[in-house]
Scaffold this motif. Structure first.
Motif, mmCIF file in Angstrom:
data_model
loop_
_atom_site.group_PDB
_atom_site.id
_atom_site.type_symbol
_atom_site.label_atom_id
_atom_site.label_comp_id
_atom_site.label_asym_id
_atom_site.label_seq_id
_atom_site.Cartn_x
_atom_site.Cartn_y
_atom_site.Cartn_z
ATOM 1 N N ALA A 1 13.902 12.615 41.146
ATOM 2 C CA ALA A 1 14.009 11.618 40.074
ATOM 3 C C ALA A 1 13.075 10.434 40.311
ATOM 4 O O ALA A 1 12.557 9.836 39.363
ATOM 5 C CB ALA A 1 15.455 11.134 39.944
ATOM 6 N N LEU B 1 21.293 10.141 34.664
ATOM 7 C CA LEU B 1 20.747 10.725 33.429
ATOM 8 C C LEU B 1 21.091 9.848 32.222
ATOM 9 O O LEU B 1 20.240 9.579 31.374
ATOM 10 C CB LEU B 1 21.276 12.145 33.232
ATOM 11 C CG LEU B 1 20.840 13.193 34.268
ATOM 12 C CD1 LEU B 1 21.387 14.572 33.912
ATOM 13 C CD2 LEU B 1 19.320 13.248 34.405
ATOM 14 N N VAL C 1 24.931 12.176 39.214
ATOM 15 C CA VAL C 1 23.778 12.626 38.420
ATOM 16 C C VAL C 1 23.908 12.138 36.974
ATOM 17 O O VAL C 1 22.942 11.649 36.376
ATOM 18 C CB VAL C 1 23.642 14.162 38.473
ATOM 19 C CG1 VAL C 1 22.659 14.665 37.417
ATOM 20 C CG2 VAL C 1 23.184 14.616 39.862
ATOM 21 N N GLU C 2 25.112 12.255 36.413
ATOM 22 C CA GLU C 2 25.338 11.775 35.035
ATOM 23 C C GLU C 2 25.086 10.271 34.931
ATOM 24 O O GLU C 2 24.547 9.798 33.922
ATOM 25 C CB GLU C 2 26.771 12.070 34.579
ATOM 26 C CG GLU C 2 27.041 13.519 34.200
ATOM 27 C CD GLU C 2 26.599 13.866 32.765
ATOM 28 O OE1 GLU C 2 26.020 13.010 32.069
ATOM 29 O OE2 GLU C 2 26.849 15.024 32.366
ATOM 30 N N LEU D 1 11.296 8.740 36.925
ATOM 31 C CA LEU D 1 11.907 7.636 36.188
ATOM 32 C C LEU D 1 10.832 6.768 35.549
ATOM 33 O O LEU D 1 9.757 6.569 36.117
ATOM 34 C CB LEU D 1 12.769 6.784 37.134
ATOM 35 C CG LEU D 1 14.124 7.378 37.529
ATOM 36 C CD1 LEU D 1 14.743 6.578 38.685
ATOM 37 C CD2 LEU D 1 15.089 7.403 36.339
ATOM 38 N N GLY D 2 11.122 6.252 34.378
ATOM 39 C CA GLY D 2 10.144 5.437 33.663
ATOM 40 C C GLY D 2 10.335 3.946 33.881
ATOM 41 O O GLY D 2 11.274 3.507 34.522
ATOM 42 N N GLN E 1 19.689 5.813 32.730
ATOM 43 C CA GLN E 1 18.264 5.434 32.656
ATOM 44 C C GLN E 1 17.930 4.750 31.330
ATOM 45 O O GLN E 1 16.994 3.954 31.258
ATOM 46 C CB GLN E 1 17.350 6.644 32.909
ATOM 47 C CG GLN E 1 17.557 7.814 31.986
ATOM 48 C CD GLN E 1 16.716 9.053 32.364
ATOM 49 O OE1 GLN E 1 15.661 8.921 32.970
ATOM 50 N NE2 GLN E 1 17.173 10.234 32.000
#
Lengths: 199, 199
Positions: free
Chosen positions: B139, B95, B91-92, B143-144, B98
């Motif tokens: 996610a 995060l 997960v890190e 996400l962008g 990204q």
């Protein structure tokens, strides 16, 4: 039956207490309880609760915080909120509680619709709720002495729409009293490893 | 493409490096790496890795420990092993990563068959793997810049049978080279929010 409800002061907890009380001895635990206080993020607090309450026939966990917010700004610390509270709080109740749960007794945990819905800003809930269901599925085949474990997965509560409604646009809400029926099915029923969806 | 493989020294990681290297620039990170060391349980270590590596087109996470053992003896501390390592480590990476992942780039995480198999002593894996898939699903819609995220869920590796075989009696194993193909589908493909099961 003697039933311990953890999170008894919450919206779901109150409805579960109301549903179970006519036919069971219900012990109400919550963060703010005067008689049975518990902080589920502290394993020692859960240990003290079980020591005080003693053997029970059912444990209902309707408890735990999660982080709401956009992924693009989320920190690991924010994500850990759900792991430390909603996930580990309920997992600790089972790991510690299995020693206090009578033969054939049940655990009933709480996940939520986020496991299967495409909603923004709830990635923490999505992960935590799926983890709880995975945990319960795995635990169901290992618990001893006929102990059972199920999960209730509610959608957004009608009572919670003022706060959570904006996240759940287009979703039908359900009143807490209807969600409480699923906990009764778990406590009074015979199933194990089940996920009761109330959507 | 410039691809960062975290857990590159593991059985899956090595196979992924071999699969991707002919057509991509592959950066190998692992706990024991001399050039790109990373301890995924330490957010600061992940930050240092990204700072050193800079922008990438893909991040592959084939990494993380979980606790194996009977539920009836499991402690919360043991259960937290999987949360702190396999779950929060991956997960890190997302995060924090990204910000370093180029437009259209991909994250590929690793779960495992425990999400859907009734196997004793793997309740920690069952919870962690489901959480990873829930996280990736959530996610994927947030996400962008066209960034993508997928999960590879392998069954027991043929190479790992000497250690994990006893947990997976009756399960067909797969060679790591076959599992590596799923990572290639994620990195070179266009999908997002997918779980590639290699069973």
């Amino acid at each position: 039956m003697k039933v311990l409800v953890v999170g008894a002061s919450g919206t779901i907890g109150q409805a579960v207490v109301k549903e179970l009380s006519p036919r069971h001895e219900v012990i109400q635990a919550s963060r703010s309880s005067a008689t049975h206080p518990v902080d589920i993020t502290q394993p020692g607090s859960i240990a003290a609760l079980f020591k005080k309450v003693g053997p029970v026939d059912a444990v209902v966990a309707a408890v735990g915080d999660i982080h709401f917010g956009p992924l693009t700004e989320m920190t690991g610390e924010q994500f850990r909120l759900g792991l430390n509270s909603k996930l580990m709080g309920q997992v600790e109740l089972v790991l510690q509680g299995q020693k206090y749960l009578n033969d054939g007794g049940s655990f009933t945990l709480t996940s939520g619709i986020a496991v299967d819905a495409f909603i923004r800003q709830i990635v923490n809930a999505s992960a935590v709720n799926r983890a709880l269901e995975g945990f319960a599925m795995g635990a169901a085949i290992e618990l001893g002495r006929g102990q059972r474990i199920n999960v209730v997965s509610p959608t957004v509560l009608t009572e919670s729409l003022p706060v959570y409604g904006p996240y759940f646009i287009g979703f039908e809400s359900v009143p807490a009293a209807r969600v409480a029926l699923a906990y009764a099915r778990s406590v009074d029923g015979a199933g194990t490893g089940e996920v009761f969806r109330v959507w």
